[in-house]
Design an enzyme around this catalytic site. Structure first.
Site, PDB file in Angstrom:
ATOM      1  N   ALA A  12       0.697  -1.175   0.069  1.00 27.30           N
ATOM      2  CA  ALA A  12       0.102  -0.163  -0.053  1.00 27.30           C
ATOM      3  C   ALA A  12       0.937   1.328  -0.003  1.00 27.30           C
ATOM      4  O   ALA A  12       2.053   1.266   0.531  1.00 27.30           O
ATOM      5  CB  ALA A  12      -0.844   0.011   1.426  1.00 27.30           C
ATOM      6  N   PHE A  14       0.360   4.027   1.708  1.00 30.26           N
ATOM      7  CA  PHE A  14       0.219   4.335   2.972  1.00 30.26           C
ATOM      8  C   PHE A  14       1.620   3.634   3.567  1.00 30.26           C
ATOM      9  O   PHE A  14       2.178   4.374   4.435  1.00 30.26           O
ATOM     10  CB  PHE A  14      -0.678   4.016   3.602  1.00 30.26           C
ATOM     11  CG  PHE A  14      -0.860   4.829   5.159  1.00 30.26           C
ATOM     12  CD1 PHE A  14      -1.064   6.005   5.520  1.00 30.26           C
ATOM     13  CD2 PHE A  14      -0.695   3.853   6.085  1.00 30.26           C
ATOM     14  CE1 PHE A  14      -0.926   6.489   6.747  1.00 30.26           C
ATOM     15  CE2 PHE A  14      -0.471   4.086   7.639  1.00 30.26           C
ATOM     16  CZ  PHE A  14      -0.716   5.590   8.023  1.00 30.26           C
ATOM     17  N   ALA A  15       1.672   2.459   3.421  1.00 33.87           N
ATOM     18  CA  ALA A  15       2.738   1.745   4.183  1.00 33.87           C
ATOM     19  C   ALA A  15       4.098   1.985   3.543  1.00 33.87           C
ATOM     20  O   ALA A  15       5.088   2.199   4.222  1.00 33.87           O
ATOM     21  CB  ALA A  15       2.744   0.289   3.951  1.00 33.87           C
ATOM     22  N   LEU A  74      -4.077  -3.586   4.329  1.00 32.22           N
ATOM     23  CA  LEU A  74      -4.935  -4.035   3.082  1.00 32.22           C
ATOM     24  C   LEU A  74      -6.336  -3.331   3.331  1.00 32.22           C
ATOM     25  O   LEU A  74      -6.772  -2.620   4.172  1.00 32.22           O
ATOM     26  CB  LEU A  74      -5.221  -5.787   3.334  1.00 32.22           C
ATOM     27  CG  LEU A  74      -4.014  -6.460   3.281  1.00 32.22           C
ATOM     28  CD1 LEU A  74      -4.309  -7.869   3.617  1.00 32.22           C
ATOM     29  CD2 LEU A  74      -3.198  -6.436   1.674  1.00 32.22           C
ATOM     30  N   HIS A  79      -9.264  -6.729   6.512  1.00 27.81           N
ATOM     31  CA  HIS A  79      -8.470  -6.804   7.866  1.00 27.81           C
ATOM     32  C   HIS A  79      -8.786  -7.870   8.586  1.00 27.81           C
ATOM     33  O   HIS A  79      -7.774  -8.652   9.270  1.00 27.81           O
ATOM     34  CB  HIS A  79      -8.954  -5.508   8.446  1.00 27.81           C
ATOM     35  CG  HIS A  79      -8.424  -4.180   7.865  1.00 27.81           C
ATOM     36  ND1 HIS A  79      -8.564  -3.050   8.165  1.00 27.81           N
ATOM     37  CD2 HIS A  79      -7.504  -4.056   6.914  1.00 27.81           C
ATOM     38  CE1 HIS A  79      -8.097  -2.242   7.564  1.00 27.81           C
ATOM     39  NE2 HIS A  79      -7.155  -2.990   6.462  1.00 27.81           N
ATOM     40  N   LYS A  97      -6.578   0.564  10.621  1.00 27.23           N
ATOM     41  CA  LYS A  97      -7.885   1.023  10.910  1.00 27.23           C
ATOM     42  C   LYS A  97      -8.825   0.959   9.629  1.00 27.23           C
ATOM     43  O   LYS A  97      -8.012   1.464   8.789  1.00 27.23           O
ATOM     44  CB  LYS A  97      -7.923   2.531  11.871  1.00 27.23           C
ATOM     45  CG  LYS A  97      -7.154   3.445  11.392  1.00 27.23           C
ATOM     46  CD  LYS A  97      -7.922   4.199  10.150  1.00 27.23           C
ATOM     47  CE  LYS A  97      -7.278   5.174   9.192  1.00 27.23           C
ATOM     48  NZ  LYS A  97      -7.990   5.444   8.238  1.00 27.23           N
ATOM     49  N   ARG A 165     -11.082   4.212  -1.112  1.00 26.16           N
ATOM     50  CA  ARG A 165     -11.897   5.011  -0.285  1.00 26.16           C
ATOM     51  C   ARG A 165     -13.416   5.179  -0.998  1.00 26.16           C
ATOM     52  O   ARG A 165     -14.404   5.669  -0.206  1.00 26.16           O
ATOM     53  CB  ARG A 165     -11.501   6.253   0.339  1.00 26.16           C
ATOM     54  CG  ARG A 165     -10.208   6.110   1.145  1.00 26.16           C
ATOM     55  CD  ARG A 165      -9.672   7.451   1.232  1.00 26.16           C
ATOM     56  NE  ARG A 165      -8.240   7.283   1.887  1.00 26.16           N
ATOM     57  CZ  ARG A 165      -6.966   6.926   1.548  1.00 26.16           C
ATOM     58  NH1 ARG A 165      -7.099   6.619   0.414  1.00 26.16           N
ATOM     59  NH2 ARG A 165      -5.993   6.715   2.313  1.00 26.16           N
ATOM     60  N   ASP A 177     -12.955   5.221   7.045  1.00 25.66           N
ATOM     61  CA  ASP A 177     -11.709   6.029   6.551  1.00 25.66           C
ATOM     62  C   ASP A 177     -11.159   6.934   7.821  1.00 25.66           C
ATOM     63  O   ASP A 177     -10.269   6.920   8.535  1.00 25.66           O
ATOM     64  CB  ASP A 177     -11.402   6.547   5.463  1.00 25.66           C
ATOM     65  CG  ASP A 177      -9.995   6.839   4.989  1.00 25.66           C
ATOM     66  OD1 ASP A 177      -9.257   6.258   5.162  1.00 25.66           O
ATOM     67  OD2 ASP A 177      -9.898   8.104   4.232  1.00 25.66           O
TER      68      ASP A 177
END
Length: 321
Positions: A12, A14-15, A74, A79, A97, A165, A177
């Protein structure tokens, strides 16, 4: 003591931009492996982390004996499934989250955590930021007197139909989100539960894009909104009989703006700043410290379940517009 060896399920963005660097920078932790089937995505990670080991599927990473803990960024709807698989594989797990799409789904994770004796929790990073620990202390110490009103706002504009999203099949929506922040932060700071919730929710393409919420937080009133169709903005205010606590960058400090607490009392304003704090790094270090010596960890699956139950109640009360 040897560091905690981390693996990440999925490449991802974000990761790559936040949690990967945080694991790499955190004391007591080592970013060891990534699971992705994409050559290009792995190349983007390996440029930043040259020693990163690759697995081409998630199960292979979970089978890696060199991995102690797994971070799961993920899509939301995946999740619980992969959190359970990680625990079954004997890995500690930090799940992005929201942990689940419904509060009841978290029961299985709690049961698996308890049966295994492993650490499993939600990556709710804001509770690791000193501005939120300080806010909680100020409220508990009565710095603004009796709390009367709490207001939380969080918005940004994302109209990309391909973005997760905006895709209902993977658990998109503004409430999953960012509603976890507007609702969960109020719960964390006050130690109180939200009740008497009333909401107006706007939907587009099967996902909620704006939710305006009112309710009660103990004896105080609560109001707030989240939106993925509005100008970028975030703010939290706690208004008491003797003052106001205002957080100017409550959720994305040093990205949205600098973290600052304003304490307004009797015509005076005192300001506390936190320029060096990185809540992602703090989160990883707290996780490692908990594994190493049982240090307190400020956010549990039960805490996450409480926020998800609140989100469930918002959906149930919301009038679609």
């Amino acid at each position: 003591m040897a560091p905690v060896n981390w693996g990440i399920l999925g490449a991802a963005k974000f990761a790559r931009e936040h949690m990967g660097p945080a694991i790499h920078a955190a004391s007591g932790a080592r970013l060891a492996a990534l699971a992705t089937g994409s050559d290009d995505k792995f190349a983007a990670f390996s440029k930043r982390f040259p020693d990163l080991r690759r697995h081409t599927n998630y199960d292979a990473l979970l089978a890696d004996p060199g991995i102690d803990a797994v971070y799961i960024p993920l899509p939301n709807a995946m999740h619980v499934e992969w959190g359970l698989k990680a625990l079954d594989a004997g890995k500690h797990v930090l799940i992005e989250k929201p942990v689940a799409m419904k509060a009841g789904e978290i029961d299985a994770l709690i049961a698996a955590r308890d049966a295994s004796g492993l650490m499993a929790t939600e990556a709710y990073m804001i509770v690791h930021h000193p501005q939120w620990r300080r806010t909680r202390m100020l409220l508990a110490d009565g710095a603004i007197g009796a709390l009367r009103q709490v207001h939380c706002a969080f918005s940004f504009d994302n109209r990309d139909p391909e973005n997760i999203r905006n895709r209902p099949e993977v658990g998109g929506g503004a409430l999953p989100d960012i509603g976890v922040y507007a609702l969960g932060s109020a719960r964390f700071a006050t130690g109180l539960e939200l009740s008497d919730l009333r909401a107006e929710i706007e939907w587009e393409g099967g996902v909620d894009t704006t939710a305006s919420v009112q309710g009660r937080l103990g004896e105080a009133g609560y109001s707030g909104y989240v939106s993925t169709r509005m100008h970028l903005y975030q703010e939290v205010r706690f208004h008491g009989e003797g003052g106001v606590i205002r957080l100017t960058a409550p959720f994305n400090p040093n990205v949205y703006d600098a973290a600052r607490i304003e304490l307004h009392r009797a015509g005076e304003v005192s300001i506390e700043r936190f320029p060096a704090a990185n809540h992602y790094v703090n989160q990883v270090e707290a996780f490692s410290a908990h594994l190493r010596d049982g240090a307190d960890y400020p956010w549990s699956l039960e805490d996450a379940q409480g926020t998800q139950a609140t989100i469930d109640a918002v959906y149930a009360s919301g009038a679609q517009t």
